[in-house]
Design an enzyme around this catalytic site. Structure first.
Site, short mmCIF file in Angstrom:
data_model
loop_
_atom_site.label_atom_id
_atom_site.label_comp_id
_atom_site.label_asym_id
_atom_site.label_seq_id
_atom_site.Cartn_x
_atom_site.Cartn_y
_atom_site.Cartn_z
N HIS A 17 44.45 44.19 44.90
CA HIS A 17 44.22 43.26 46.01
C HIS A 17 43.52 41.99 45.49
O HIS A 17 43.89 40.88 45.86
CB HIS A 17 43.33 43.90 47.08
N LYS A 41 46.59 54.21 60.42
CA LYS A 41 46.21 55.04 59.28
C LYS A 41 44.84 55.66 59.51
O LYS A 41 43.93 55.01 60.05
CB LYS A 41 46.13 54.17 58.02
N ARG A 90 54.38 45.14 45.09
CA ARG A 90 54.18 45.81 43.80
C ARG A 90 55.50 46.21 43.17
O ARG A 90 55.68 46.15 41.97
CB ARG A 90 53.33 47.07 43.97
N SER A 128 45.50 51.95 47.06
CA SER A 128 44.25 52.48 47.60
C SER A 128 44.32 53.99 47.73
O SER A 128 43.35 54.70 47.46
CB SER A 128 43.97 51.86 48.98
P1 ADP Z 1 48.43 47.89 54.57
O1 ADP Z 1 47.99 49.18 55.20
O2 ADP Z 1 48.47 46.75 55.54
O3 ADP Z 1 49.67 47.99 53.74
P2 ADP Z 1 46.90 47.75 52.11
O4 ADP Z 1 45.43 47.57 52.01
O5 ADP Z 1 47.47 49.04 51.63
O6 ADP Z 1 47.22 47.50 53.64
O7 ADP Z 1 47.65 46.57 51.37
C1 ADP Z 1 47.51 45.25 51.77
C2 ADP Z 1 48.56 44.40 51.03
O8 ADP Z 1 48.27 44.39 49.65
C3 ADP Z 1 49.98 44.93 51.15
O9 ADP Z 1 50.87 43.83 51.20
C4 ADP Z 1 50.19 45.70 49.88
O10 ADP Z 1 51.56 45.73 49.51
C5 ADP Z 1 49.38 44.86 48.92
N1 ADP Z 1 48.88 45.63 47.77
C6 ADP Z 1 48.29 46.83 47.76
N2 ADP Z 1 47.97 47.21 46.50
C7 ADP Z 1 48.39 46.20 45.71
C8 ADP Z 1 48.38 46.00 44.29
N3 ADP Z 1 47.92 46.90 43.44
N4 ADP Z 1 48.92 44.85 43.83
C9 ADP Z 1 49.43 43.94 44.68
N5 ADP Z 1 49.49 44.06 46.01
C10 ADP Z 1 48.97 45.18 46.52
#
Ligand code: ADP
Length: 166
Positions: A17, A41, A90, A128
Site C-alpha cells: 500500500h 469484510k 498486483r 493484508s
Molecule cells: P479493499 O478491501 O478495498 O480491496 P485493501 O486494503 O485490501 O482494500 O486494498 C486496497 C487497494 O490496494 C486495492 O486496490 C488493492 O488491490 C491494493 N493493494 C493491496 N495490496 C497491494 C500491494 N501489495 N501492492 C499494490 N496494491 C495493493
C-alpha cells in the site's frame, strides 16, 4: 490542485500500500488515504485502529492525509475535493474485481474516474490477509509492514488460537 483518493480496508496497511501511495505522491499534489469504515469484510483491526496505523506509517510524509470514510466511496471522493479514485493492481487476478468496482462507481458517479498503479515487483505478492495469517502463526512480517504495524499485529494475533478449521 490535483487530489487523488486511495481507498481500501487496510487491515492492516502494508508496504505494498505504501509503495502505491509513494508513487501517487510523485504524480499528484495531494493523496487522501481513505480507510473504509463500513466494509463487508470481517476485520482484525477496528476502523480507528486501521486509521491510526495508516497515520503512523505516513507520519511526516508531506501531501498525504489519512481519513476514515463511511458510506459511499464516491461521496467521500467528492468531499475530499477530488474526482479520482486510485487502486493498486498486483496481478491479473486483481483486475476483474477492480474493473467491476470501477464500473459500478462510474454508474454512481460518471464524473469520477478510477486510475490504477502497480507496485514495485517485491511488493506485488503482499496482501493484508497473508500478512495477518503469517503473523497469527508467529511468522516474521518485518519485510512486509511498517514496524508499528508489526507491533500491533504481534499484540493482536501472535499466539492466539486460530478460529475455524479443525
Ligand atoms: P479493499 O478491501 O478495498 O480491496 P485493501 O486494503 O485490501 O482494500 O486494498 C486496497 C487497494 O490496494 C486495492 O486496490 C488493492 O488491490 C491494493 N493493494 C493491496 N495490496 C497491494 C500491494 N501489495 N501492492 C499494490 N496494491 C495493493
Amino acid at each position: 490542485m490535483a487530489t487523488v483518493v486511495y481507498p481500501g480496508t487496510f487491515d492492516p496497511i502494508t508496504n505494498g500500500h505504501s509503495d502505491i501511495v509513494q508513487r501517487a505522491v510523485a504524480i499528484f499534489d495531494r493523496v487522501v488515504v481513505g480507510v473504509a469504515g463500513s466494509t463487508a469484510k470481517h476485520t482484525v483491526f477496528s476502523t480507528d485502529e486501521r486509521v491510526a496505523l495508516a497515520k503512523r506509517v505516513f507520519d511526516g510524509v508531506k501531501r498525504v492525509e489519512v481519513a476514515r470514510f463511511d458510506g459511499l466511496l464516491v461521496d467521500f471522493v467528492r468531499k475530499a475535493g477530488s474526482t479520482l479514485v486510485l487502486r493498486g493492481l498486483r496481478a491479473v487476478s486483481d483486475f476483474e474485481h477492480e474493473f467491476q468496482l470501477a464500473s459500478m462507481n462510474r454508474q454512481l458517479a460518471p464524473d469520477i474516474d478510477s486510475i490504477f498503479l502497480t507496485p514495485a515487483e517485491q511488493y506485488a505478492y503482499i496482501s493484508s490477509s497473508l500478512v495477518r495469517e503469517i503473523a497469527a502463526l508467529g511468522g516474521d512480517v518485518t519485510r512486509f509492514v511498517h514496524p508499528a504495524v508489526m507491533a500491533a499485529l504481534k499484540e493482536r494475533l501472535a499466539n492466539k488460537p486460530r478460529t475455524g478449521g479443525s
